[in-house]
Design a protein around this motif. Structure first.
Motif, mmCIF file in Angstrom:
data_model
loop_
_atom_site.group_PDB
_atom_site.id
_atom_site.type_symbol
_atom_site.label_atom_id
_atom_site.label_comp_id
_atom_site.label_asym_id
_atom_site.label_seq_id
_atom_site.Cartn_x
_atom_site.Cartn_y
_atom_site.Cartn_z
ATOM 1 N N SER A 83 0.856 -1.184 0.000
ATOM 2 C CA SER A 83 0.000 0.000 0.000
ATOM 3 C C SER A 83 0.893 1.234 0.000
ATOM 4 C CB SER A 83 -0.896 -0.009 1.240
ATOM 5 O OG SER A 83 -1.852 1.012 1.137
ATOM 6 N N ASN A 84 0.763 2.044 -1.042
ATOM 7 C CA ASN A 84 1.604 3.229 -1.164
ATOM 8 C C ASN A 84 0.988 4.394 -0.400
ATOM 9 O OD1 ASN A 84 3.316 1.791 -2.913
ATOM 10 N ND2 ASN A 84 2.030 2.287 -4.670
ATOM 11 N N VAL A 85 1.816 5.096 0.340
ATOM 12 C CA VAL A 85 1.366 6.253 1.128
ATOM 13 C C VAL A 85 2.084 7.494 0.619
ATOM 14 C CG1 VAL A 85 1.267 7.293 3.428
ATOM 15 C CG2 VAL A 85 0.849 4.840 3.171
ATOM 16 N N HIS A 86 1.353 8.374 0.006
ATOM 17 C CA HIS A 86 1.830 9.635 -0.580
ATOM 18 C C HIS A 86 2.561 9.392 -1.916
ATOM 19 C CE1 HIS A 86 0.370 11.992 2.684
ATOM 20 N NE2 HIS A 86 1.273 11.614 3.569
ATOM 21 N N GLU A 87 2.587 10.465 -2.676
ATOM 22 C CA GLU A 87 3.135 10.437 -4.044
ATOM 23 C C GLU A 87 4.577 9.948 -4.093
ATOM 24 O OE1 GLU A 87 1.630 14.131 -5.827
ATOM 25 O OE2 GLU A 87 3.169 13.822 -7.368
ATOM 26 N N ILE A 88 5.377 10.357 -3.120
ATOM 27 C CA ILE A 88 6.796 9.996 -3.124
ATOM 28 C C ILE A 88 6.976 8.478 -3.074
ATOM 29 C CG2 ILE A 88 7.051 10.198 -0.589
ATOM 30 C CD1 ILE A 88 9.736 11.254 -3.092
ATOM 31 N N ALA A 89 5.982 7.803 -2.486
ATOM 32 C CA ALA A 89 6.032 6.340 -2.380
ATOM 33 C C ALA A 89 5.278 5.668 -3.523
ATOM 34 C CB ALA A 89 5.461 5.901 -1.032
ATOM 35 N N GLY A 90 4.819 6.457 -4.491
ATOM 36 C CA GLY A 90 4.173 5.863 -5.664
ATOM 37 C C GLY A 90 2.660 5.931 -5.648
ATOM 38 N N GLN A 91 2.080 6.627 -4.650
ATOM 39 C CA GLN A 91 0.613 6.699 -4.612
ATOM 40 C C GLN A 91 0.116 7.660 -5.684
ATOM 41 O OE1 GLN A 91 -1.170 7.918 -0.862
ATOM 42 N NE2 GLN A 91 -3.198 7.249 -1.521
ATOM 43 N N THR A 92 -0.767 7.162 -6.548
ATOM 44 C CA THR A 92 -1.341 8.004 -7.607
ATOM 45 C C THR A 92 -2.828 8.249 -7.382
ATOM 46 O OG1 THR A 92 -1.757 6.069 -9.004
ATOM 47 C CG2 THR A 92 0.319 7.236 -9.341
ATOM 48 N N VAL A 93 -3.488 7.333 -6.675
ATOM 49 C CA VAL A 93 -4.916 7.526 -6.374
ATOM 50 C C VAL A 93 -5.060 7.840 -4.880
ATOM 51 C CG1 VAL A 93 -7.187 6.439 -6.301
ATOM 52 C CG2 VAL A 93 -5.652 5.987 -8.224
ATOM 53 N N PRO A 94 -5.648 9.006 -4.550
ATOM 54 C CA PRO A 94 -5.687 9.447 -3.147
ATOM 55 C C PRO A 94 -6.844 8.820 -2.360
ATOM 56 C CG PRO A 94 -6.641 11.124 -4.532
ATOM 57 C CD PRO A 94 -6.217 10.018 -5.455
ATOM 58 N N HIS A 95 -6.924 7.502 -2.414
ATOM 59 C CA HIS A 95 -7.950 6.745 -1.668
ATOM 60 C C HIS A 95 -7.266 5.455 -1.250
ATOM 61 C CE1 HIS A 95 -12.425 5.392 -1.430
ATOM 62 N NE2 HIS A 95 -11.704 4.361 -0.992
ATOM 63 N N PHE A 96 -7.237 5.184 0.058
ATOM 64 C CA PHE A 96 -6.519 4.011 0.586
ATOM 65 C C PHE A 96 -6.815 2.749 -0.236
ATOM 66 C CE2 PHE A 96 -6.805 0.664 4.170
ATOM 67 C CZ PHE A 96 -5.544 0.167 3.855
ATOM 68 N N HIS A 97 -5.767 2.062 -0.654
ATOM 69 C CA HIS A 97 -5.931 0.796 -1.374
ATOM 70 C C HIS A 97 -4.756 -0.114 -1.098
ATOM 71 C CE1 HIS A 97 -4.007 3.740 -4.030
ATOM 72 N NE2 HIS A 97 -3.313 2.739 -4.545
ATOM 73 N N VAL A 98 -5.051 -1.399 -1.076
ATOM 74 C CA VAL A 98 -4.012 -2.413 -0.922
ATOM 75 C C VAL A 98 -3.879 -3.145 -2.252
ATOM 76 C CG1 VAL A 98 -3.364 -4.544 0.270
ATOM 77 C CG2 VAL A 98 -4.454 -2.686 1.546
ATOM 78 N N HIS A 99 -2.649 -3.179 -2.772
ATOM 79 C CA HIS A 99 -2.375 -3.949 -3.996
ATOM 80 C C HIS A 99 -2.105 -5.402 -3.614
ATOM 81 C CE1 HIS A 99 -1.455 -0.608 -6.912
ATOM 82 N NE2 HIS A 99 -1.185 0.057 -5.800
ATOM 83 N N LEU A 100 -2.714 -6.309 -4.344
ATOM 84 C CA LEU A 100 -2.342 -7.724 -4.274
ATOM 85 C C LEU A 100 -1.763 -8.060 -5.643
ATOM 86 C CD1 LEU A 100 -5.594 -9.147 -2.620
ATOM 87 C CD2 LEU A 100 -3.445 -8.560 -1.482
ATOM 88 N N ILE A 101 -0.463 -8.295 -5.680
ATOM 89 C CA ILE A 101 0.210 -8.527 -6.967
ATOM 90 C C ILE A 101 0.762 -9.950 -6.989
ATOM 91 C CG2 ILE A 101 1.998 -7.705 -8.549
ATOM 92 C CD1 ILE A 101 1.776 -4.963 -7.193
ATOM 93 N N PRO A 102 0.066 -10.834 -7.706
ATOM 94 C CA PRO A 102 0.520 -12.224 -7.777
ATOM 95 C C PRO A 102 1.887 -12.316 -8.450
ATOM 96 C CG PRO A 102 -1.702 -11.982 -8.669
ATOM 97 C CD PRO A 102 -1.167 -10.610 -8.469
ATOM 98 N N ARG A 103 2.719 -13.245 -7.975
ATOM 99 C CA ARG A 103 4.048 -13.426 -8.542
ATOM 100 C C ARG A 103 4.183 -14.821 -9.130
ATOM 101 N NH1 ARG A 103 7.610 -9.446 -7.052
ATOM 102 N NH2 ARG A 103 8.802 -10.444 -8.707
#
Ligand code: 5GP
Ligand code: ZN
Length: 135
Positions: A83-103
């Protein structure tokens, strides 16, 4: 209204994989890997650190279950949960979200690498950051 609030309001279509009264999980429009999913609270909050505790816990509960299901139903061998917090960390959508990225394998279109930069004074840092109590 932010784009994720528009999704929750039904104004923007998404492919849902789970929904209840508090949380929505849907496929990310830009699939970093097959099955890349976002888990969001229905109530708007800017990011994880501003989300109300009870709601944040529900988001994580759903993220856990959806993550288990991704591993069960696909060939994925692992999952990045982030979960990215603020733009510097890669946040582009300003609504809390958790990414689940399968590997799947080393050819995945994601590369998370931890590199040590400058050595730090861990004793001083821990003293600075130490929390006596949570609230
Ligand atoms: P962030 O960079 O803020 O951590 O991640 C935002 C994510 O939201 C991105 O991966 C982006 O592809 C996804 N996203 C942005 N707009 C939409 C949309 O309208 N629909 C869907 N399904 N995903 C979106
Ligand atoms: Zn929102």
């Amino acid at each position: 209204m932010c784009i994720f609030c528009e999704i929750i309001a039904g104004k923007v279509p998404v492919h849902k994989v789970y929904e209840d009264s508090i949380v929505l999980a849907f496929l990310d429009i830009a699939q970093v890997t097959k099955g890349h999913t976002l888990v969001i609270p229905k109530e708007h909050s800017l990011h994880m650190l501003t989300c109300e505790d009870d709601i944040m816990l529900e988001v994580m509960r759903v993220a856990k279950r959806v993550g288990q299901n991704i591993l069960e139903m696909t060939d994925a061998k692992g999952l990045n949960v982030l979960s990215n917090v603020h733009e510097i960390a890669g946040q582009t959508v300003p609504h809390f979200h958790v990414h689940l990225i399968p590997r799947y394998d080393e050819n995945d279109a994601i590369n998370i690498e931890f590199k040590e930069s400058q050595p730090q004074n861990l004793k001083a840092l821990a003293e600075l950051l130490y929390l006596d109590c949570l609230y």
